[in-house]
Write an enzyme that holds these catalytic residues in place. Structure first.
Site, PDB file in Angstrom:
ATOM      1  N   ALA A 132       0.854  -1.194   0.000  1.00 42.47           N
ATOM      2  CA  ALA A 132       0.000   0.000   0.000  1.00 42.47           C
ATOM      3  C   ALA A 132       0.886   1.239   0.000  1.00 42.47           C
ATOM      4  O   ALA A 132       1.175   1.820   1.039  1.00 42.47           O
ATOM      5  CB  ALA A 132      -0.920  -0.009   1.229  1.00 42.47           C
ATOM      6  N   GLY A 133       1.346   1.620  -1.218  1.00 40.73           N
ATOM      7  CA  GLY A 133       2.171   2.823  -1.357  1.00 40.73           C
ATOM      8  C   GLY A 133       1.325   3.949  -1.941  1.00 40.73           C
ATOM      9  O   GLY A 133       0.854   4.832  -1.237  1.00 40.73           O
ATOM     10  N   ARG A 269      36.778  23.784 -18.324  1.00 41.77           N
ATOM     11  CA  ARG A 269      37.126  22.724 -19.281  1.00 41.77           C
ATOM     12  C   ARG A 269      37.236  23.283 -20.706  1.00 41.77           C
ATOM     13  O   ARG A 269      36.319  23.966 -21.173  1.00 41.77           O
ATOM     14  CB  ARG A 269      36.043  21.640 -19.217  1.00 41.77           C
ATOM     15  CG  ARG A 269      36.218  20.517 -20.189  1.00 41.77           C
ATOM     16  CD  ARG A 269      37.292  19.571 -19.727  1.00 41.77           C
ATOM     17  NE  ARG A 269      37.456  18.459 -20.663  1.00 41.77           N
ATOM     18  CZ  ARG A 269      38.449  17.591 -20.594  1.00 41.77           C
ATOM     19  NH1 ARG A 269      39.357  17.694 -19.628  1.00 41.77           N
ATOM     20  NH2 ARG A 269      38.520  16.610 -21.456  1.00 41.77           N
ATOM     21  N   GLN A 337      26.120  15.011 -18.128  1.00 45.67           N
ATOM     22  CA  GLN A 337      26.497  15.164 -19.549  1.00 45.67           C
ATOM     23  C   GLN A 337      27.503  16.302 -19.736  1.00 45.67           C
ATOM     24  O   GLN A 337      28.476  16.168 -20.477  1.00 45.67           O
ATOM     25  CB  GLN A 337      25.220  15.443 -20.365  1.00 45.67           C
ATOM     26  CG  GLN A 337      25.422  15.393 -21.867  1.00 45.67           C
ATOM     27  CD  GLN A 337      25.648  13.967 -22.373  1.00 45.67           C
ATOM     28  OE1 GLN A 337      25.364  13.000 -21.669  1.00 45.67           O
ATOM     29  NE2 GLN A 337      26.199  13.838 -23.565  1.00 45.67           N
ATOM     30  N   GLU A 364       6.613  10.619  -1.447  1.00 49.10           N
ATOM     31  CA  GLU A 364       5.530  11.581  -1.129  1.00 49.10           C
ATOM     32  C   GLU A 364       4.516  11.647  -2.279  1.00 49.10           C
ATOM     33  O   GLU A 364       4.006  12.707  -2.632  1.00 49.10           O
ATOM     34  CB  GLU A 364       6.104  12.956  -0.794  1.00 49.10           C
ATOM     35  CG  GLU A 364       7.051  12.860   0.387  1.00 49.10           C
ATOM     36  CD  GLU A 364       6.845  13.881   1.482  1.00 49.10           C
ATOM     37  OE1 GLU A 364       5.904  14.683   1.409  1.00 49.10           O
ATOM     38  OE2 GLU A 364       7.654  13.845   2.432  1.00 49.10           O
ATOM     39  N   THR A 366       4.082   9.335  -6.051  1.00 46.68           N
ATOM     40  CA  THR A 366       4.835   9.327  -7.312  1.00 46.68           C
ATOM     41  C   THR A 366       4.308  10.460  -8.200  1.00 46.68           C
ATOM     42  O   THR A 366       3.225  11.000  -7.960  1.00 46.68           O
ATOM     43  CB  THR A 366       4.652   7.994  -8.070  1.00 46.68           C
ATOM     44  OG1 THR A 366       3.273   7.895  -8.458  1.00 46.68           O
ATOM     45  CG2 THR A 366       5.033   6.798  -7.201  1.00 46.68           C
TER      46      THR A 366
END
Ligand SMILES: Cc1cc2nc3c(=O)[nH]c(=O)nc-3n(C[C@H](O)[C@H](O)[C@H](O)COP(=O)(O)OP(=O)(O)OC[C@H]3O[C@@H](n4cnc5c(N)ncnc54)[C@H](O)[C@@H]3O)c2cc1C
Length: 380
Positions: A132-133, A269, A337, A364, A366
């Protein structure tokens, strides 16, 4: 490069400065070691509590900071930008205190709230169960009345601070009447019969302990029930509206942290004879990242201002959680990336930020459940 913030008062601007100095002194030096060794930083929460940063959105009469949500969330964002596990923990602690503050009797509040708000007592929030989520009304953990006590039996899954907390805000079934058959209890950690299963081995947030809490006939006095019998799910869900704003702020902080690493790296960089930030293709990636972070911040602040004004904000809290966490996932992935091969190593925290962002889209509620809340509100 600190974020430029429009704080509503001079006091709240000072609070941001205090947070920044505490974060660089007490949090940043400890993050790497704690996350690498999966060590829960209990002392850090005491430090935050003593500085008054665990109690900001609660009234001063109970030892709170008396700040509006707009301020509390920006402090939380600053904490999370340095250490997501501590940001999540701060938000979960606030969530654990929320029910007592909103539905507790004066006596209950006077008795427990000051210690909870001072950070001496760290909280946890037990709603989810293994089966039970997303659908907490399906919970099975039962609290059976026995005279002046309830006896709680069952297991609450995924408890942030499980085994570390001093008190647990627990939702348990007191009747078979679906969502109306659930009640809310404040259970002290040292209650006989209460124990934590071994911690989950997670993809990220490794400094934040997550464990199933096992309730083997845990006896809880009736005075520790918050609100009426059967009111537990509404209490839990009202707390989640506020909690989702917390997660939105944490996700924004995480994305801000990733953006800062990416900008610093891209300025240093070199490729093809110039800094990579000066290649338009990469500069645009950073521009999109910055836009995503600023939109997330604006969205959670707009929702917080509604809450602070006493207006309904449930839909806006879900929108803020959805936007901020989806943006954090994108921004942290793009940060990896920008760093190229170095982003894929543990030499830089970008990969950790990416792993930490993923769970923000899950807990909390989805992000599918956030869409459900938003759509239901629109259809009303
Ligand atoms: C690190 C971590 C910490 C956590 N901390 C806490 C805590 O402190 N306290 C607590 O109570 N819980 C906590 N949780 C639990 C968390 O809130 C749940 O994992 C979450 O609500 C999802 O439930 P579930 O995992 O059972 O997934 P499920 O409910 O099984 O969902 C599986 C998938 O189905 C989708 N889905 C389900 N229903 C629908 C629907 N109606 N429409 C569309 N899609 C749907 C979901 O979006 C998801 O993608 C934590 C979880 C994690 C990972």
């Amino acid at each position: 490069m600190p974020v430029t913030r429009m704080m509503p008062t001079e006091e709240s601007a000072d609070l941001i400065e205090l947070t920044r100095s505490l974060v660089s002194r007490e949090l940043r030096p400890r993050v790497e070691a704690a996350e690498t060794t999966s060590t829960f930083p209990r002392e850090v929460f005491r430090t935050l509590g003593r500085a008054g940063l665990l109690s900001l959105p609660y009234p001063e009469e109970f030892g709170g900071g008396g700040q509006v949500y707009e301020v509390y969330l920006q402090v939380l964002e600053e904490i999370a930008a340095a250490w997501a596990s501590v940001g999540v923990g701060t938000s979960v602690h606030a969530l654990s205190c929320f029910g007592l503050f909103t539905v507790g009797t004066d006596e209950q509040k006077r008795q427990w709230l000051p210690e909870m708000l001072s950070g001496e007592q760290l909280g946890a929030y037990c709603l989810s169960e293994a089966h039970a989520g997303s659908d907490p009304a399906a919970m099975r953990t039962r609290a059976t009345r026995d005279g002046d006590h309830y006896v709680i039996k069952g297991a609450k899954a995924w408890t942030t601070h499980g085994g570390q907390a001093d008190f647990y805000k627990v939702m348990a079934r007191t009747s078979d009447d679906g969502g109306r058959g659930i009640s809310c209890f404040l259970v002290p950690a040292d209650s006989p019969g209460l124990s934590a299963d071994k911690p989950e081995q997670k993809m990220g947030l490794t400094g934040s302990t997550t464990a199933t809490m096992l309730f083997e006939n845990v006896s809880v006095p009736v005075e520790r029930r918050l609100g009426a019998e059967g009111q537990g799910l509404p209490i839990a869900l009202a707390g989640l509206d506020a909690g989702r704003l917390g997660i939105a702020a944490v996700a924004t902080g995480l994305a801000q942290g990733a953006l800062e690493i990416a900008i610093t790296y891209a300025k240093e960089r070199q490729a093809f004879g110039k800094a990579i930030i000066d290649h338009q293709g990469l500069g645009f990636v950073l521009a999109d990242m910055a836009a995503a972070v600023e939109s997330a911040r604006a969205t959670y602040l707009a929702a917080a201002r509604l809450k602070d004004a006493g207006k309904p904000y449930s839909r806006q809290a879900s929108i803020a959680k959805l936007i901020a966490t989806d943006n954090a996932m994108k921004v942290t992935t793009d940060a990896v990336q920008v760093l190229g091969g170095a982003g894929y190593t543990k030499d830089f925290p970008a990969e950790r930020y990416m792993r930490e962002a993923k769970v923000m889209q899950i807990f909390e509620g989805t992000n599918q459940i956030q869409r459900l809340v938003i759509a239901r509100d629109l259809s009303r």
